[in-house]
Design an enzyme around this catalytic site. Sequence first.
Site, PDB file in Angstrom:
ATOM      1  CB  CYS A  98       5.870  -4.112  -3.272  1.00 55.41           C
ATOM      2  SG  CYS A  98       6.655  -5.320  -4.378  1.00 55.41           S
TER       3      CYS A  98
ATOM      4  CD  GLU B 141       7.859  -1.049  -4.234  1.00 52.10           C
ATOM      5  OE1 GLU B 141       8.327  -1.133  -3.100  1.00 52.10           O
ATOM      6  OE2 GLU B 141       7.748  -2.032  -4.994  1.00 52.10           O
TER       7      GLU B 141
ATOM      8  CE  LYS C 130       8.086  -2.745   0.154  1.00 44.79           C
ATOM      9  NZ  LYS C 130       8.923  -2.775  -1.079  1.00 44.79           N
TER      10      LYS C 130
END
Length: 559
Positions: A155, A49, A118
């Site tokens: 994530c 990430e 994200k």
Amino acid sequence: MTQSAPSVLRIAVAQLNPTVGDIAGNLAKAREARAEAARYGADLVFFTELFLAGYPPEDLVLKPAFLAACEKAANDIAADTADGGPGLVIGTPLRRKSGIHNAIIVADGGKVLAERLKVDLPNYGEFDEKRVFKAGPDMPGPVSFRGVRLGIPICEDIWGELGVCETLAESGAEILLVPNGSPYYRGKVDVRHQVVIRQVIETGLPMLYANQMGGQDELIFDGASFAINADKSLAFQMSQFEETVVVTTWKRQGDGWRCTDGPMSRIPEAEEADYRACMLGLRDYVNKNGFKDVVLGLSGGIDSAICAALAVDALGEERLRAVMMPYRYTSKDSLADAEACARALGCRYDIVPIFEPVEGFSHALTQIFEGTKEGITEENLQSRARGTILMAISNKFGSMVVTTGNKSEMSVGYATLYGDMNGGFNPIKDLYKMQVYALSRWRNGTVPPGALGPSGEVIPKNIIDKAPSAELRPNQTDQDSLPPYPVLDDILECLVENEMGVDDIVARGHDRDTVHRVEHLLYIAEYKRRQAAPGVKITKKNFGRDRRYPITNRFRDRG
């Protein structure tokens, strides 16, 4: 003309240690990893990430120049894939019309094939992404890479309840690749496994979890990347606290994919993991911030001894200067124990007596203090003289001062501002006193992987066995003013980690007055903790990033 679906995909997992803000360095590290993966025949290199920025970049992403540099680096490494070598998935911040995003790019054949943003931004504990990022406006779909449909949730997208993984499965993803910046705390590997297994069960898809490695201020990223096959079996497990690139083999079997080849590394037990986290955090803080060496006050006590061991293990004996600063209350045992510890570790050891500076301060204050009784103020002059000496050595030689206070002491304010709290970084800040003892015993029996220090007893047995004391007055022990550490640590863990009420803590067998007193000390010491050096996060709730209480605070739980 559509690309035929392959039956084998070799994915290199780049578990690396980027540095926040070092975009050129991170890009160079990514290129080196890609070249290594190419030598082993990888089809795809999978980075973690926000790799190009370093994680977490915090408010750096609010600077347009930083964002532009990150996107240029992403485009540069995407162009590298024109060489016919492996493609890549790499994390970077991106500014788009919808805002600034935590994103990844997928690149192959010299161009960016896709971007994914994200969706679920964490905003709890050590995470504060909603301050600086916008959530992806749409649910991500899979990316076609050489005929394989890859789902790439980022994530928190697999930790939250937004259904990102289910959406990817429903829209045709075949393998889920998750780039992560997941910080360490005790037992975190098992927690990650359970999160991934839950998503594998819900989607029916295998998941590869790649995690960053390295220290970033208080946070430790422990790596420990892994994959879970669709049948919930552990496909591979990479090492913890080690920077590495591993090529894994994925094969199409029936109507799905299975990882058939990858390492099965050992995950350390709790004490080893905690020690290695502290060691890694100190090493990266010192090296990434450009300090050539460190200095600490070696008192003959357990806290400074384990910090000295951690410094030698992290940096090497030649990069630690230990300084004993005796006063009239320093015992012969402490002098002998400090010297024995320094000798066992092989570091430089100096003795700087503090009688003259302490007496000088006392003399200068004679008129102002006339008519008052001696007490804590005079005791703190000793600590502050030591702190001044350490900072003078730091200023003169460019050495960073290592702070040596444990979490028990920081919790109840058993530390002196501008004295023993001086310093740049504290490797044991999030370890309670009894954990310090446990790790000291463990280190005397084991040299952890990657340590530069010697084997054998590096913390003399007498330091571990004797009653802890600040030695600021005759015959002083910590237990003169604090409950026994096993009692204190249990009460503090109830108050800090678990936010338990006083009645519930008393029900565990603790004295009510003692619990009230510890709670009061915890609250009134907040102003000290705000001024403390950063230190390694080990528990689920460290002071600073995780636990943010007001300094001005009159609440007391009196049930």
